[in-house]
Write an enzyme that holds these catalytic residues in place. Structure first.
Site, PDB file in Angstrom:
ATOM      1  N   GLY A  48       0.777  -1.248   0.000  1.00 45.81           N
ATOM      2  CA  GLY A  48       0.000   0.000   0.000  1.00 45.81           C
ATOM      3  C   GLY A  48       0.800   1.285   0.000  1.00 45.81           C
ATOM      4  O   GLY A  48       0.358   2.291  -0.544  1.00 45.81           O
ATOM      5  N   GLU A 102       3.954   4.129   6.105  1.00 50.38           N
ATOM      6  CA  GLU A 102       2.726   3.350   5.928  1.00 50.38           C
ATOM      7  C   GLU A 102       1.694   4.125   5.119  1.00 50.38           C
ATOM      8  O   GLU A 102       1.709   5.357   5.094  1.00 50.38           O
ATOM      9  CB  GLU A 102       2.114   3.013   7.301  1.00 50.38           C
ATOM     10  CG  GLU A 102       2.276   1.555   7.703  1.00 50.38           C
ATOM     11  CD  GLU A 102       1.389   0.590   6.921  1.00 50.38           C
ATOM     12  OE1 GLU A 102       1.048   0.870   5.750  1.00 50.38           O
ATOM     13  OE2 GLU A 102       1.053  -0.459   7.482  1.00 50.38           O
ATOM     14  N   ASP A 103       0.801   3.392   4.473  1.00 50.99           N
ATOM     15  CA  ASP A 103      -0.266   4.053   3.722  1.00 50.99           C
ATOM     16  C   ASP A 103      -1.351   4.585   4.650  1.00 50.99           C
ATOM     17  O   ASP A 103      -1.795   5.720   4.513  1.00 50.99           O
ATOM     18  CB  ASP A 103      -0.868   3.107   2.670  1.00 50.99           C
ATOM     19  CG  ASP A 103      -1.301   1.755   3.242  1.00 50.99           C
ATOM     20  OD1 ASP A 103      -1.086   1.500   4.446  1.00 50.99           O
ATOM     21  OD2 ASP A 103      -1.847   0.941   2.472  1.00 50.99           O
ATOM     22  N   LYS A 134      -7.104   7.297  10.344  1.00 51.34           N
ATOM     23  CA  LYS A 134      -8.530   7.373  10.685  1.00 51.34           C
ATOM     24  C   LYS A 134      -8.626   7.501  12.205  1.00 51.34           C
ATOM     25  O   LYS A 134      -8.660   6.486  12.905  1.00 51.34           O
ATOM     26  CB  LYS A 134      -9.255   6.101  10.223  1.00 51.34           C
ATOM     27  CG  LYS A 134      -9.328   5.908   8.725  1.00 51.34           C
ATOM     28  CD  LYS A 134     -10.072   4.616   8.400  1.00 51.34           C
ATOM     29  CE  LYS A 134     -10.177   4.402   6.917  1.00 51.34           C
ATOM     30  NZ  LYS A 134     -10.797   3.084   6.589  1.00 51.34           N
ATOM     31  N   ILE A 156     -11.545   3.715   1.706  1.00 51.96           N
ATOM     32  CA  ILE A 156     -11.032   4.495   0.583  1.00 51.96           C
ATOM     33  C   ILE A 156     -10.109   3.639  -0.309  1.00 51.96           C
ATOM     34  O   ILE A 156      -9.596   2.607   0.130  1.00 51.96           O
ATOM     35  CB  ILE A 156     -10.276   5.753   1.076  1.00 51.96           C
ATOM     36  CG1 ILE A 156      -9.169   5.381   2.095  1.00 51.96           C
ATOM     37  CG2 ILE A 156     -11.206   6.741   1.755  1.00 51.96           C
ATOM     38  CD1 ILE A 156      -7.822   5.424   1.550  1.00 51.96           C
ATOM     39  N   ASP A 162      -5.886  -0.286  -2.203  1.00 50.93           N
ATOM     40  CA  ASP A 162      -6.645  -1.095  -3.151  1.00 50.93           C
ATOM     41  C   ASP A 162      -8.022  -1.486  -2.649  1.00 50.93           C
ATOM     42  O   ASP A 162      -8.304  -1.492  -1.451  1.00 50.93           O
ATOM     43  CB  ASP A 162      -5.882  -2.385  -3.446  1.00 50.93           C
ATOM     44  CG  ASP A 162      -5.909  -3.341  -2.251  1.00 50.93           C
ATOM     45  OD1 ASP A 162      -5.524  -2.909  -1.147  1.00 50.93           O
ATOM     46  OD2 ASP A 162      -6.331  -4.498  -2.418  1.00 50.93           O
TER      47      ASP A 162
HETATM   48  P1  5GP Z   1      -5.023  -1.454  10.933  1.00 49.12           P
HETATM   49  O1  5GP Z   1      -4.149  -2.599  11.313  1.00 49.12           O
HETATM   50  O2  5GP Z   1      -4.469  -0.113  11.331  1.00 49.12           O
HETATM   51  O3  5GP Z   1      -6.432  -1.634  11.439  1.00 49.12           O
HETATM   52  O4  5GP Z   1      -5.206  -1.493   9.381  1.00 49.12           O
HETATM   53  C1  5GP Z   1      -4.197  -1.166   8.549  1.00 49.12           C
HETATM   54  C2  5GP Z   1      -4.384  -1.830   7.199  1.00 49.12           C
HETATM   55  O5  5GP Z   1      -5.759  -2.012   6.852  1.00 49.12           O
HETATM   56  C3  5GP Z   1      -3.803  -0.937   6.139  1.00 49.12           C
HETATM   57  O6  5GP Z   1      -2.420  -1.178   5.948  1.00 49.12           O
HETATM   58  C4  5GP Z   1      -4.653  -1.271   4.947  1.00 49.12           C
HETATM   59  O7  5GP Z   1      -4.107  -2.391   4.286  1.00 49.12           O
HETATM   60  C5  5GP Z   1      -5.994  -1.670   5.511  1.00 49.12           C
HETATM   61  N1  5GP Z   1      -6.979  -0.559   5.467  1.00 49.12           N
HETATM   62  C6  5GP Z   1      -7.488   0.130   6.502  1.00 49.12           C
HETATM   63  N2  5GP Z   1      -8.371   1.047   6.107  1.00 49.12           N
HETATM   64  C7  5GP Z   1      -8.416   0.956   4.758  1.00 49.12           C
HETATM   65  C8  5GP Z   1      -9.167   1.670   3.731  1.00 49.12           C
HETATM   66  O8  5GP Z   1      -9.988   2.575   3.974  1.00 49.12           O
HETATM   67  N3  5GP Z   1      -8.931   1.285   2.445  1.00 49.12           N
HETATM   68  C9  5GP Z   1      -8.043   0.313   2.106  1.00 49.12           C
HETATM   69  N4  5GP Z   1      -7.900   0.040   0.808  1.00 49.12           N
HETATM   70  N5  5GP Z   1      -7.333  -0.382   3.035  1.00 49.12           N
HETATM   71  C10 5GP Z   1      -7.521  -0.054   4.344  1.00 49.12           C
HETATM   72 MG    MG Z   2      -0.486  -0.651   4.789  1.00 46.35          MG
END
Ligand code: 5GP
Ligand code: MG
Length: 178
Positions: A48, A102-103, A134, A156, A162
């Site tokens: 990402g 990170e994305d 977020k 998103i 993606d």
């Molecule tokens: P976390 O571990 O912080 O809950 O989630 C991180 C990962 O979830 C990100 O690296 C991404 O791959 C995915 N992710 C979280 N929110 C989104 C979003 O709105 N869109 C997309 N495409 N991936 C997301």
């Molecule tokens: Mg990521």
């Protein structure tokens, strides 16, 4: 292109390419000032963050290195949840200033795991640079040193992110239309 169709879903334009690049340039300027003498190692989390890392590094002007890791989910035998394992990190991190690129930080679980996995590597200090955050979804305590853009708790795509493998090449960020 205000609306894009990816597979069965429609997404509307929410953050323009220009807005993204401006936010990234601001973050890079802060990094340039803060980490000037630290020879940081940027660790880009694939897939990402590839586009964010590419544009971020163009604005970084201090001596630094960049490397890439991939996180792979596997079912931990002892745990019920999914654990992520870090692949591709061959650099010696001992004594280094590390910036994780990170994305997006959603719940923060991925980032918390990643930072924990660096714990054994004798890193001097860890910073986090994320394109998106977020805030409403955050559940874990993670460092939020360099956040380019805060967004609401919606799904998103675009600019590296993606939907089912597609949409990473979009130059802007689009939000799922319910
Ligand atoms: P976390 O571990 O912080 O809950 O989630 C991180 C990962 O979830 C990100 O690296 C991404 O791959 C995915 N992710 C979280 N929110 C989104 C979003 O709105 N869109 C997309 N495409 N991936 C997301
Ligand atoms: Mg990521």
């Amino acid at each position: 292109m205000d609306i894009v169709q990816i597979k069965d879903k429609r997404f509307g334009l929410t953050i323009s390419e220009k807005e993204i690049l401006n936010a990234i340039e601001s973050v890079a300027q802060r990094i340039n000032a803060d980490l000037q003498d630290k020879n940081p190692l940027f660790i880009c989390v694939l897939n990402g963050a590839f586009m964010f890392a590419a544009d971020l590094m163009k604005f970084v002007t201090i001596p630094s290195e960049v490397t890439f890791v991939k996180l792979s989910s596997y079912e931990g035998l002892m745990s019920t949840g999914k654990v992520k394992e870090v692949f591709g990190l061959t650099e010696n991190l001992s004594g280094r200033t590390v910036v994780i690129v990170e994305d997006i930080i959603d719940t923060g679980k991925t980032m918390a795991n990643l930072i924990e996995s660096l714990g054994s590597k004798n890193v001097a200090e860890v910073y986090v640079a994320t394109l998106l955050l977020k805030p409403e979804a955050l559940e874990h305590t993670v460092p939020l040193d360099y956040v380019a853009i805060e967004i609401p708790n919606d799904f998103i795509v675009g600019y590296g992110l993606d939907y089912d493998g597609y949409g990473r090449n979009l130059r802007a960020i689009y939000t799922l239309i319910p």
